[in-house]
Motif scaffolding. Structure first.
Motif, PDB file in Angstrom:
ATOM      1  N   GLY A 300       0.807  -1.209   0.000  1.00 20.81           N
ATOM      2  CA  GLY A 300       0.000   0.000   0.000  1.00 20.81           C
ATOM      3  C   GLY A 300       0.843   1.264   0.000  1.00 20.81           C
ATOM      4  N   TRP A 301       0.273   2.353  -0.478  1.00 16.52           N
ATOM      5  CA  TRP A 301       0.980   3.636  -0.485  1.00 16.52           C
ATOM      6  C   TRP A 301       1.258   4.135   0.929  1.00 16.52           C
ATOM      7  N   ASP A 302       0.447   3.718   1.892  1.00 13.63           N
ATOM      8  CA  ASP A 302       0.671   4.156   3.272  1.00 13.63           C
ATOM      9  C   ASP A 302       1.798   3.379   3.949  1.00 13.63           C
ATOM     10  N   LEU A 303       2.303   2.339   3.278  1.00 11.24           N
ATOM     11  CA  LEU A 303       3.452   1.543   3.733  1.00 11.24           C
ATOM     12  C   LEU A 303       3.181   0.719   4.981  1.00 11.24           C
ATOM     13  N   GLU A 304       1.936   0.669   5.425  1.00 12.28           N
ATOM     14  CA  GLU A 304       1.613  -0.050   6.648  1.00 12.28           C
ATOM     15  C   GLU A 304       1.799  -1.562   6.509  1.00 12.28           C
ATOM     16  N   ASP A 305       1.707  -2.076   5.283  1.00 16.56           N
ATOM     17  CA  ASP A 305       1.772  -3.527   5.077  1.00 16.56           C
ATOM     18  C   ASP A 305       3.091  -4.002   4.479  1.00 16.56           C
ATOM     19  N   VAL A 306       4.080  -3.132   4.382  1.00 21.37           N
ATOM     20  CA  VAL A 306       5.338  -3.514   3.727  1.00 21.37           C
ATOM     21  C   VAL A 306       5.955  -4.744   4.377  1.00 21.37           C
ATOM     22  N   GLU A 307       6.073  -4.727   5.681  1.00 22.29           N
ATOM     23  CA  GLU A 307       6.724  -5.837   6.366  1.00 22.29           C
ATOM     24  C   GLU A 307       5.944  -7.136   6.230  1.00 22.29           C
ATOM     25  N   SER A 308       4.616  -7.071   6.317  1.00 15.60           N
ATOM     26  CA  SER A 308       3.818  -8.297   6.210  1.00 15.60           C
ATOM     27  C   SER A 308       3.879  -8.870   4.803  1.00 15.60           C
ATOM     28  N   VAL A 309       3.913  -8.000   3.774  1.00 11.46           N
ATOM     29  CA  VAL A 309       4.035  -8.484   2.394  1.00 11.46           C
ATOM     30  C   VAL A 309       5.382  -9.163   2.192  1.00 11.46           C
ATOM     31  N   ILE A 310       6.452  -8.549   2.701  1.00 17.95           N
ATOM     32  CA  ILE A 310       7.785  -9.147   2.572  1.00 17.95           C
ATOM     33  C   ILE A 310       7.846 -10.502   3.276  1.00 17.95           C
ATOM     34  N   GLU A 311       7.326 -10.570   4.487  1.00 16.20           N
ATOM     35  CA  GLU A 311       7.349 -11.825   5.231  1.00 16.20           C
ATOM     36  C   GLU A 311       6.581 -12.921   4.518  1.00 16.20           C
ATOM     37  N   ASP A 312       5.427 -12.569   3.942  1.00 11.67           N
ATOM     38  CA  ASP A 312       4.631 -13.560   3.214  1.00 11.67           C
ATOM     39  C   ASP A 312       5.391 -14.094   2.012  1.00 11.67           C
ATOM     40  N   LEU A 313       6.054 -13.218   1.281  1.00 13.32           N
ATOM     41  CA  LEU A 313       6.789 -13.649   0.089  1.00 13.32           C
ATOM     42  C   LEU A 313       7.990 -14.510   0.452  1.00 13.32           C
ATOM     43  N   LEU A 314       8.668 -14.177   1.536  1.00 17.04           N
ATOM     44  CA  LEU A 314       9.832 -14.966   1.948  1.00 17.04           C
ATOM     45  C   LEU A 314       9.417 -16.323   2.498  1.00 17.04           C
ATOM     46  N   GLU A 315       8.228 -16.400   3.062  1.00  8.83           N
ATOM     47  CA  GLU A 315       7.740 -17.676   3.594  1.00  8.83           C
ATOM     48  C   GLU A 315       7.147 -18.564   2.510  1.00  8.83           C
ATOM     49  N   ASN A 316       6.791 -17.977   1.373  1.00  9.67           N
ATOM     50  CA  ASN A 316       6.180 -18.734   0.268  1.00  9.67           C
ATOM     51  C   ASN A 316       7.087 -18.657  -0.957  1.00  9.67           C
ATOM     52  N   GLU A 317       8.129 -19.480  -0.942  1.00  6.37           N
ATOM     53  CA  GLU A 317       9.145 -19.417  -1.983  1.00  6.37           C
ATOM     54  C   GLU A 317       8.574 -19.726  -3.361  1.00  6.37           C
ATOM     55  N   ASP A 318       7.662 -20.676  -3.455  1.00  7.18           N
ATOM     56  CA  ASP A 318       7.084 -20.996  -4.764  1.00  7.18           C
ATOM     57  C   ASP A 318       6.345 -19.795  -5.345  1.00  7.18           C
ATOM     58  N   ARG A 320       6.862 -16.585  -4.557  1.00 14.02           N
ATOM     59  CA  ARG A 320       7.844 -15.554  -4.864  1.00 14.02           C
ATOM     60  C   ARG A 320       8.547 -15.839  -6.176  1.00 14.02           C
ATOM     61  N   GLN A 321       8.968 -17.087  -6.348  1.00 15.83           N
ATOM     62  CA  GLN A 321       9.716 -17.429  -7.542  1.00 15.83           C
ATOM     63  C   GLN A 321       8.833 -17.375  -8.790  1.00 15.83           C
ATOM     64  N   ALA A 322       7.568 -17.751  -8.664  1.00 20.35           N
ATOM     65  CA  ALA A 322       6.657 -17.695  -9.810  1.00 20.35           C
ATOM     66  C   ALA A 322       6.465 -16.257 -10.284  1.00 20.35           C
ATOM     67  N   ILE A 323       6.291 -15.321  -9.347  1.00 18.56           N
ATOM     68  CA  ILE A 323       6.115 -13.917  -9.727  1.00 18.56           C
ATOM     69  C   ILE A 323       7.407 -13.369 -10.330  1.00 18.56           C
ATOM     70  N   ALA A 324       8.546 -13.705  -9.726  1.00 18.04           N
ATOM     71  CA  ALA A 324       9.830 -13.239 -10.254  1.00 18.04           C
ATOM     72  C   ALA A 324      10.057 -13.747 -11.671  1.00 18.04           C
ATOM     73  N   ALA A 325       9.757 -15.034 -11.908  1.00 21.54           N
ATOM     74  CA  ALA A 325       9.958 -15.616 -13.231  1.00 21.54           C
ATOM     75  C   ALA A 325       9.016 -14.998 -14.259  1.00 21.54           C
ATOM     76  N   ALA A 326       7.769 -14.749 -13.864  1.00 18.07           N
ATOM     77  CA  ALA A 326       6.805 -14.145 -14.787  1.00 18.07           C
ATOM     78  C   ALA A 326       7.197 -12.708 -15.124  1.00 18.07           C
TER      79      ALA A 326
END
Length: 354
Positions: A300-318, A320-326
């Motif tokens: 979000g633009w308010d940056l309130e969810d930055v940490e939770s989004v990062i944690e979710d992506l690091l915990e879900n490697e498949d 994360r990698q699918a979005i990176a590859a796409a």
């Protein structure tokens, strides 16, 4: 169809990104019946042609000094004039130009062109957001002219964004070479720096400058720097070390700067990291490199969810990698891919009315 292109050349990043695909795909355009000639002065651009394509940087000084309308009138007497606004953001809109041109192309647009009838603090929708929500003010405040005539909205369309440029390790010295030798042959898109699927040992990367003179522009980066300080350093590295880090990173955080789109986005695609940006759903651009949860991840633009989004992506490697590859594949499809030339030619012909 003969097209005259007026531009100052490879003298600044915006003009370079505007010109680069025209040179790379010049032969493909010629094969489709479109020939290009390049000019740096408006008086030489007049002549026998079917369209005049103007890089806005070419007339910036003339427009500021009150000569722009007369120059556009003289060019328009020869052929329809297409103004190409390659500014960094969806804002910086020059409504005063619209009555004097036949088409107005931007590299990225607000999703609803009627939104250009509004004024925005700092001439950007996101600087307006931060000013109103958190209060930063700019010492120097630029006011663009909003869209006055609803009928002129039909002239507005998308050109191509700054992604169609070389963003590999050789870019700094290639830029200097292109500026001095504008017709030399070393124009091709960069190859991937690393495949998205490679093992990565750097969870998070975000190297960024925060020295913008305008408080509303730097506000997002200052807040982000504070949030990320507990995880990673954000100070700049040399270009070589920066790209090496990106090639090892799982997630690359890329905030807005003077525009929503930054060159870090494309370096991230080439490096195969996942691109994490503030939500881009307010805008449209071509090529569409920003499909949320498909080619990039958003916070979000308010940056309130930055940490939770990062944690979710690091915990879900498949995931994360699918979005990176796409994201990497989408970028390569429009630059170095086998159908890249055909894609650009089709888009170019549609926006110039060929």
């Amino acid at each position: 169809m003969k097209i005259h292109v007026l531009s100052p050349g490879f003298t600044n990043p915006n003009s370079a990104a505007f010109l680069f695909p025209l040179y790379v795909f010049r032969q493909a355009l010629a094969d489709s019946g479109i020939t290009l000639r390049f000019f740096t002065r408006p008086d030489t651009a007049r002549g026998d042609c079917d369209r005049v394509l103007i890089d806005a940087k070419a007339l910036a000084q003339d427009w500021n000094q009150g000569r722009g309308a007369d120059i556009l009138g003289a060019l328009r007497a020869c052929a329809p004039v297409i103004w190409c606004d390659q500014s960094d953001s969806t804002g910086t809109f020059l409504g005063q130009v619209l009555p004097h041109v036949d088409r107005y192309l931007k590299a990225q647009l607000l999703g609803n062109t009627d939104d250009y009838r509004r004024s925005y603090y700092g001439d950007r929708i996101y600087t307006d957001y931060y000013h109103k929500k958190y209060g930063p003010t700019d010492d120097l405040h630029y006011h663009y002219t909003p869209l006055q005539n609803a009928a002129d909205a039909r002239k507005i369309s998308l050109s191509w964004n700054s992604g169609l440029m070389h963003y590999g390790a050789a870019r700094p010295w290639l830029m200097k070479l292109w500026e001095r030798l504008p017709f030399q042959p070393f124009r091709r898109f960069a190859a991937p720096i690393a495949p998205a699927a490679r093992p990565r040992d750097v969870p998070l990367a975000c190297r960024m400058g925060i020295g913008y003179p305008r408080a509303t522009v730097r506000y997002q980066r200052e807040r982000l720097k504070e949030i990320l300080a507990r995880y990673i350093p954000t100070d700049k590295l040399s270009h070589r070390r920066y790209l090496q880090e990106l090639a090892r990173a799982k997630i690359s955080v890329s905030p807005f700067g003077y525009g929503e789109i930054t060159l870090k986005d494309f370096e991230t695609f080439l490096a195969g990291a996942l691109l994490l940006k503030p939500d881009m759903s307010h805008m449209t651009t071509w090529p569409d490199f920003y499909e949320k949860d498909v080619t990039y991840a958003a916070h979000g633009w308010d940056l309130e969810d930055v940490e939770s989004v990062i944690e979710d992506l690091l915990e879900n490697e498949d995931k994360r990698q699918a979005i990176a590859a796409a994201g990497q594949q989408r970028y390569l499809d429009y630059t170095a891919g086998p159908d890249a030339a055909a894609r650009f030619v089709a888009h170019f012909k549609s926006v110039i009315g060929a």
